[in-house]
Structure formats: C-alpha cells, structure tokens
Design an enzyme around this catalytic site. Sequence first.
Site, mmCIF file in Angstrom:
data_model
loop_
_atom_site.group_PDB
_atom_site.id
_atom_site.type_symbol
_atom_site.label_atom_id
_atom_site.label_comp_id
_atom_site.label_asym_id
_atom_site.label_seq_id
_atom_site.Cartn_x
_atom_site.Cartn_y
_atom_site.Cartn_z
ATOM 1 N N GLU A 135 0.834 -1.221 0.000
ATOM 2 C CA GLU A 135 0.000 0.000 0.000
ATOM 3 C C GLU A 135 0.865 1.265 0.000
ATOM 4 O O GLU A 135 0.600 2.223 0.719
ATOM 5 C CB GLU A 135 -0.987 0.004 1.176
ATOM 6 C CG GLU A 135 -2.019 -1.105 1.031
ATOM 7 C CD GLU A 135 -3.324 -0.854 1.783
ATOM 8 O OE1 GLU A 135 -3.473 0.203 2.403
ATOM 9 O OE2 GLU A 135 -4.197 -1.732 1.698
HETATM 10 C C1 LIG Z 1 3.133 -9.390 0.407
HETATM 11 C C2 LIG Z 1 2.772 -8.407 -0.666
HETATM 12 C C3 LIG Z 1 1.454 -8.214 -1.019
HETATM 13 C C4 LIG Z 1 1.120 -7.366 -2.074
HETATM 14 N N1 LIG Z 1 -0.193 -7.269 -2.502
HETATM 15 C C5 LIG Z 1 -0.448 -6.601 -3.651
HETATM 16 C C6 LIG Z 1 -1.752 -6.638 -4.237
HETATM 17 O O1 LIG Z 1 -2.670 -7.265 -3.716
HETATM 18 N N2 LIG Z 1 -1.941 -5.998 -5.414
HETATM 19 C C7 LIG Z 1 -0.945 -5.298 -6.032
HETATM 20 O O2 LIG Z 1 -1.173 -4.739 -7.095
HETATM 21 N N3 LIG Z 1 0.291 -5.211 -5.485
HETATM 22 C C8 LIG Z 1 0.563 -5.852 -4.325
HETATM 23 N N4 LIG Z 1 1.821 -5.798 -3.775
HETATM 24 C C9 LIG Z 1 2.833 -4.983 -4.424
HETATM 25 C C10 LIG Z 1 3.298 -3.806 -3.590
HETATM 26 O O3 LIG Z 1 2.352 -2.775 -3.667
HETATM 27 C C11 LIG Z 1 4.669 -3.437 -4.148
HETATM 28 O O4 LIG Z 1 5.552 -4.395 -3.624
HETATM 29 C C12 LIG Z 1 5.105 -2.062 -3.811
HETATM 30 O O5 LIG Z 1 4.367 -1.154 -4.572
HETATM 31 C C13 LIG Z 1 6.596 -1.838 -4.078
HETATM 32 O O6 LIG Z 1 6.958 -2.296 -5.315
HETATM 33 P P1 LIG Z 1 8.265 -3.236 -5.473
HETATM 34 O O7 LIG Z 1 8.162 -4.307 -4.457
HETATM 35 O O8 LIG Z 1 8.376 -3.614 -6.882
HETATM 36 O O9 LIG Z 1 9.465 -2.307 -5.034
HETATM 37 P P2 LIG Z 1 10.211 -1.200 -5.917
HETATM 38 O O10 LIG Z 1 9.237 -0.368 -6.643
HETATM 39 O O11 LIG Z 1 11.271 -1.855 -6.678
HETATM 40 O O12 LIG Z 1 10.824 -0.294 -4.765
HETATM 41 C C14 LIG Z 1 11.958 -0.725 -4.009
HETATM 42 C C15 LIG Z 1 12.275 0.358 -2.981
HETATM 43 O O13 LIG Z 1 12.541 1.600 -3.632
HETATM 44 C C16 LIG Z 1 11.744 2.628 -3.079
HETATM 45 N N5 LIG Z 1 11.421 3.598 -4.117
HETATM 46 C C17 LIG Z 1 10.996 3.374 -5.378
HETATM 47 N N6 LIG Z 1 10.802 4.536 -6.010
HETATM 48 C C18 LIG Z 1 11.097 5.535 -5.137
HETATM 49 C C19 LIG Z 1 11.089 6.942 -5.198
HETATM 50 N N7 LIG Z 1 10.748 7.627 -6.259
HETATM 51 N N8 LIG Z 1 11.441 7.633 -4.090
HETATM 52 C C20 LIG Z 1 11.802 6.991 -2.970
HETATM 53 N N9 LIG Z 1 11.819 5.652 -2.861
HETATM 54 C C21 LIG Z 1 11.483 4.927 -3.935
HETATM 55 C C22 LIG Z 1 10.515 1.922 -2.537
HETATM 56 O O14 LIG Z 1 9.925 2.689 -1.491
HETATM 57 C C23 LIG Z 1 11.108 0.624 -2.020
HETATM 58 O O15 LIG Z 1 11.624 0.836 -0.741
HETATM 59 C C24 LIG Z 1 2.146 -6.628 -2.720
HETATM 60 C C25 LIG Z 1 3.473 -6.787 -2.318
HETATM 61 C C26 LIG Z 1 3.794 -7.672 -1.319
HETATM 62 C C27 LIG Z 1 5.239 -7.846 -0.958
#
Ligand SMILES: Cc1cc2nc3c(=O)[nH]c(=O)nc-3n(C[C@H](O)[C@H](O)[C@H](O)COP(=O)(O)OP(=O)(O)OC[C@H]3O[C@@H](n4cnc5c(N)ncnc54)[C@H](O)[C@@H]3O)c2cc1C
Length: 823
Positions: free
Chosen positions: A503
């Site tokens: 979220e």
């Molecule tokens: C257990 C679990 C349940 C989930 N459930 C759902 C779901 O039901 N539906 C769905 O659609 N998604 C879901 N997600 C996805 C979740 O919303 C994403 O994991 C999240 O948006 C982060 O994306 P990413 O993991 O690819 O990390 P990345 O986007 O690769 O980010 C990695 C890190 O970089 C940071 N970062 C990236 N860009 C910036 C920026 N511009 N400024 C500062 N920091 C930045 C992030 O904060 C994070 O700490 C789920 C994820 C998990 C792990």
Amino acid sequence: MNATIWILLAVLTAWVIAAVRAPGLMWAVLLAAGVVMWDAWTQPSLNLWLAVWGIFLVVVAPLAIAPLRRAFISAPLRRQFQKIMPTMSDTEREALEAGTVWWEAELFSGAPRWEKLFALPAPRLSTAEQSFLDGPVEELCALLDDWHITHERRDLPPEVWQFIKEKGFFGMIIPKKYGGLEFSAQAHSAVVMKVASRSITAAVTVMVPNSLGPAELLLHYGTDKQKNYYLPRLARGQEVPCFALTSPEAGSDAGAMPDRGVVCYGEFQGKKKVLGIRLNWEKRYITLGPVATVLGLAFRLFDPEHLLGVEEDLGITLALIPTDTHGVKIGTRHHPLDIAFQNGPNWGEDVFIPLDWIIGGQERVGQGWRMLMESLAAGRSISLPALSCGAGKLACRATGAYACIRKQFKLPIGKFEAVEEALGRIAGYTYMMDAARTLTARAVDLGEKPSVASAIVKYQLTEHMRRVVNDAMDIQGGSGICLGPRNFMGRVYQAVPISITVEGANLLTRALIIYGQGAVRCHPYVFKEMQAVADANEARGVRVFDEAIFGHMRYTLSNATRAFWLGLTAARWVRVPRSGPTGRYLQKLSRLSTAFAFISDIAMLSLGGALKRKEKISGRFADVLSFLYLASAVIKRFEDDGQPAQDIPLMRWACDYCLHEAEKTLVVILKNFPTKFFAWLMGGLVFPGGRRYNVPSDAMGHACAATLLELSAARDRLTQGMYVSKSPSDAIGRLETALPKVIAAESLERLLSKLIEQQPLLHGDHTAQVQAALAQGVLSATQAELLRAAYAARREAIAVDDFAVDKVSKKNVRRKAANKNPS
Ligand SMILES: Cc1cc2nc3c(=O)[nH]c(=O)nc-3n(C[C@H](O)[C@H](O)[C@H](O)COP(=O)(O)OP(=O)(O)OC[C@H]3O[C@@H](n4cnc5c(N)ncnc54)[C@H](O)[C@@H]3O)c2cc1C
C-alpha cells in the site's frame, strides 16, 4: 521624537500587521499615514517631499490597487511561473489531485484551529458493530491457530475460510442493501485490529477485500448492473476478489505498467463479433490472487483502429475478470516470509473481454489511475494502521506480562532499567499509534478521503510497529526467536517488512507522498497558484493567481513574524481551547506548526521544482508534519477518554516524543538546507532561544512501563480491542493466567528468599523451598498453594517449543508442555 523611535515604531507596526495577515490596502494606508506623520514632523524640503511621495505612488499604489496590481505585477509573474513550473505527467497530476485534505491542512497552515479538532465527536461503535466484535470476531479469533496456519498448513483451514465468508468479513464496506455489513471505518478498523492481534495471516485475508479492490471500486464507479451482480456475491463470500496492479517492471511506479489491452472485435460466449479488449499482462505479488474467483486488473488501453474514438492511447483502465476466463493463468503462490496469506502472480495471454467488464463501463475507459488514487485513501487509512495497532497492543499486553513474569538476577526483567526503557517506548508508541488510528478512521467516517493523513498513518504506524516489535523481540529474548505455537511475537516480527512494503512502500510514501502531496494540497495557496497558472482562461487565471500569490506572501510574512514571536515567548501566550494537562502541549504544537509552515514555504520558494528531487528534505518535512499530526491525535484521544489521570504519563510521553522529533527534524532541515543564508535567517527567526523540547524523561518512561507491568485500568484501556485468549493452552492465555498469580505471589517470594539465603541447599528447587517454608511456618498452607500455582504458571508462560531433531517439518511437530533444557 527621535529617528530611532520612529524606526522602532515603524518596525513594530509592520510586525503586527504582518502577523495578522493584513490586506495590501491596510499596508498602503498605514504606510501613507507614516509618510504624512514624517512629513508633519520633519517638514522636509520640496524636493525630498516630492521624491518620497513619488516613490510611494510608484511602488505602493500598484500593490494596493487590484486592477493595477493584476496588470503590472500578477500577469507578468504568472507568465514567468508558466515557464518555470515543473512539468507533470497525467498520473502524477491525478495522484496529486486525488482525495481530500483534513486536519493535517490545519497543521500545515501554521495556525491550527484546535476547536475544530475538539469539535469532532469521540469515536463510537454502533450496537450492531460492537456485537459483531464481541460475537463473530471473537469466535473467529478463537478459531485461529496461527502456528497451524503459518507452519503446518500454510493457509487458513477450510473452516476458517468458510466462517470468514459466511459471517460477512469480506463485505464490511458493502452496503446492507447488497447484503454487506455496511460498517463504519471505525468498526472496520476495530475488526482488522482485533484479528491482527491474533493472526496476521487472517488479518491480511480479511483486510484486502475491504481495502482498495473490486468492492471499493464498484461502490464508487461500478455500473448498476455490475454492482447488482458482484456486490451481493462479494458480501457473502461467493466471490473471492483480488486486485492486480503491480507488475515485474512496475512496482512503486505502477503507473508505468507495461500490461496492455487493445480495443478490437472478438468472439465471446458464442457471439462472433463482439467489441471488446484483447489483454496481455504479467502481474505479481497479488494478495488473494491464488484463490481469487474475480480479478480486478489494471492495464493500459490502446485503440489503434479508432473503434472507440480518435485517441489511440486511452490510458489506464480497470476491469473485473472472472479468473476462469480463457487465457487467465493464476493459482501459483509466492512465499511472503512465513506469513501464510494467499499471494501470487498472474498472467493473461490474449484474453478477450467485452467492454462491459470495464469497471464503470465504457465511460470509465482511461480513468483507472484517477479511480485508484481517489479510492486509495480510505483503505490506506484503515488496514495497515489497524494491523500495526493490533501488533502494538499485543506487545503491550503480552510482552509486558512476560517482562513481569520472567525473572533474571532474582528480579522480574521489567524492573531492569534497560528493559523498562524498551517497555516505556512500547507503551508510549502504542498509545500514540492507536490515537492516530481512531482519529484517521473518524475522518473517513466523516466522508473524507484523507490522502495526506492516510499516508501519514500508513507510514508512521507501520514504522512505529517496527520499533515496537523490535523492542518486544529484545525483551522476549530466546522466547521470541524460537518459533512454535508458544511464540506469539515471531510471526509478527516477520510480518513487519510486508506492512512496510505494501500500500505504498514506506521510503516512497515518506519522501514523495506525505510532503509532496501535502505541500500542494494542504498549503492554503500553492494548489490555487498551480491551478491559476494552468488555467486556459487568461482573465480568470490572472485574477485567481493574483489573489493566491499575494495571499501567499502575506501568509509567509505572517508565519515568519509569528514564528519569531512564539519562539521568543515559548508560545506561552497562544490562546488554546484547553487549560488542563494538554493546554501547554497545544501551545507548543502551535509554535512548531508555525515554524514548519514558514520553513516549508521558504524551501518551496527557494528550491521550487527541485524540491521534488530533494527527497531527504521532503522526507524530513514529512516527518515534521507527521509528528504534529500524531501529537494532535494523542491529545484528542486523551480528551475523548475524559482525561484519565492514569493515562497522563502515556499522553505526556507521546507528546514529548512527538515535539522532540518534530523540533529536531526542523533543525536537521536547516543544517542541510542548500542555501546557507536562508538557513541562517530561518534558524534565527524560528529558534531565537535555541531548541526547547527534550526527549520524554526517564520518570515518564518509568511510569509508562509500569502501566504494562501491573493489572490496571490503564493497561486495559491501552490494549482495548485486541483479542485476549483465556485458554490455558494458548500462548496469550498462559500469560494472562500467570500474571495475576505471579503478582500475588511477589511478597511470598520475598519471604522465601530469606529462607534460601539461610539454607543454600534449597537453591534451584522450588518444590523443596515451598515445603521447607511450610514446615518452618514461614508460609501458611494457603500461601504455599499460591506460590506453587505461581511457579507452575510462570514455568508454563516462559516455556518455548522444541521439536524432534529430524522432524522439524510442517507435519511432524512434537509439542512439549515445557522446555526441559533451559540452556
Ligand atoms: C506481500 C505483498 C502483497 C502485495 N499485494 C499486492 C496486491 O494485492 N496488489 C498489487 O497490485 N500489489 C501488491 N503488492 C505490491 C506492492 O504494492 C509493491 O511491492 C510495492 O508497490 C513496491 O513495489 P516493489 O516491491 O516492486 O518495489 P520497488 O518499486 O522496486 O521499490 C523498491 C524500494 O525503492 C523505493 N522507491 C521506489 N521509487 C522511489 C522513489 N521515487 N522515491 C523513494 N523511494 C522509492 C521503494 O519505497 C522501495 O523501498 C504486494 C506486495 C507484497 C510484498
């Protein structure tokens, strides 16, 4: 009157009218009066007289007379702004404009109107909501065996799935007319919190369908046909929903998703030529995905053959797709640490869907991002804040009890200062987190979609949950580390990174959303300025820009003068609506709000669009705003609870903590401010007497820790709403049983310790000690029985699980009643 007095008078007058945000005309009138008096007093030469009045007319008149000001100042300034304003993508603009702002805007203003906060009624649940918590939620919690769920089955048992669906847990946000429970946000939050205090797996399973997903989107944007079909089915659990936004290449930047839909004709349910969409996608991390029957899907829609209109790229669109549709691949699972909720990837290959599967139908084509952003705030205000509070309350009650029951060096470990310090933090943070949870749920119940406040509570409550759980793990020592049915904290510890990531991952939420959106939406003028600059209607644009930019200048001047005055006087004369234990805190918060507003304005003015990339600075501004919000929630809670005397240490600890953090962060902003001159100027104005707010005192921390180490109304209030098992075969039930026994036996143990000193052979053998004490008349028979019961209960409560060496597998778990090898 000499010149010094003239100058002092002029400065004082300017200070006062700046502080009260006087309109331009008043500045002009007062300046004219000043010139007239100077004229009468000094009787200048004709040339000087003409020069002074000439300057007055040339400079002041255009500023004070609106049509002149617009033509000669505002219109050219607006043209400059149009050139330098940073460009914004549609997804960025829609995210920025989504939702509403609420109490956090008052804190942003520099002069919060506390009456508005106190005018909000205290949170209350309806009779039906309370009965649901006391009935089905209590029953569900009793059904949940988290070790069985997370280790042995790696899923909820069928009877739990059935119970959740039958009792309507998936339909808490669905109106009664569709068969849902139609709960308030407050009740929804209370349900998630209680379940989370028992099992994170169950809490996530319950919270996801009630957060941002098919039901929420259908309620706001669905066609009547879609609502009438899906909502009753979702409410009774006939459909299990999930929502798929995240792709391998688009995580935090979900708007950049490569998942595509192309408008075309295709064959559908026997009909040869149906206008629809051919979809290809790859999603991952989707909660409930592996067991979902209906998939909410976000994709980018293209119309290369112009079957819907002239545009080719129609933008992000949302659809509901039954998971048994041909071409949908779904069902495999990820393994999110050791938490066993259903989560997995899904794919679609040339999946053809009719246009009426788009949420809201054809008229909602391309509006997906706006729909998501607008609907995000409600769920974000509730789900993870509630889960964090569930974890916090569990730590307060169970780890607090453990610290009282567990003895080392002949003392309960909670009596050692290092442990006490950690317990004080656990209690103080939890009090603060719960206050922010209920306040923000209140906003949702009032019809707000608090985009900034929801980001604050999502980020801050999950971060503080992390701190609470870390402290709890330290206190639990080995008993927090050895997993098994007796361990109530290990799985919560493992769940922390999940709550941090979902979220809106926390690093991004802090750096980009809280202040990025807050600075635009909560600021009284910036959003109006941006809209006025972008307005295609020149006359209207100039008029609105003129009002906004000059209002903004008065606002900045006012905050600068107020900040200095409040810094100088320690805000002692700020009028606030409470005089009791919270009154002084309200004054201090008003002071920091003014300082924040002023420094933030100077940062925006001096850094402009570059501020967007300066995430360290915007992240720190986010923290200051967050701590102001958290402290105001604490005060509101204390007042709503009727100012209980026992809670004063908790309220004070949390307020002192927030004030200290907010002030410290402002100093860090100034220390790292790119323009040193501005930093020096702001530092002098905002902190004329230096920093004032200390960390919570040791005495306050001691009082907070004491709340967790004794059976008291304050402890019950602090942990209200969590699930408390009374079963002697349950991890929490054992602690609940042991705590009163151990407390009651404290004085008897002291009697016994003298005996052991005299008879060293009794060392380590409780049975022999009690027998000897009984024989020698040190204890009565009743006292001996009390002591035996306390020892037995303590032994049970501190035991950890062990398993056969070759059988630490999911199925072959040997549970032992007590740990036979305490090394
Ligand atoms: C257990 C679990 C349940 C989930 N459930 C759902 C779901 O039901 N539906 C769905 O659609 N998604 C879901 N997600 C996805 C979740 O919303 C994403 O994991 C999240 O948006 C982060 O994306 P990413 O993991 O690819 O990390 P990345 O986007 O690769 O980010 C990695 C890190 O970089 C940071 N970062 C990236 N860009 C910036 C920026 N511009 N400024 C500062 N920091 C930045 C992030 O904060 C994070 O700490 C789920 C994820 C998990 C792990």
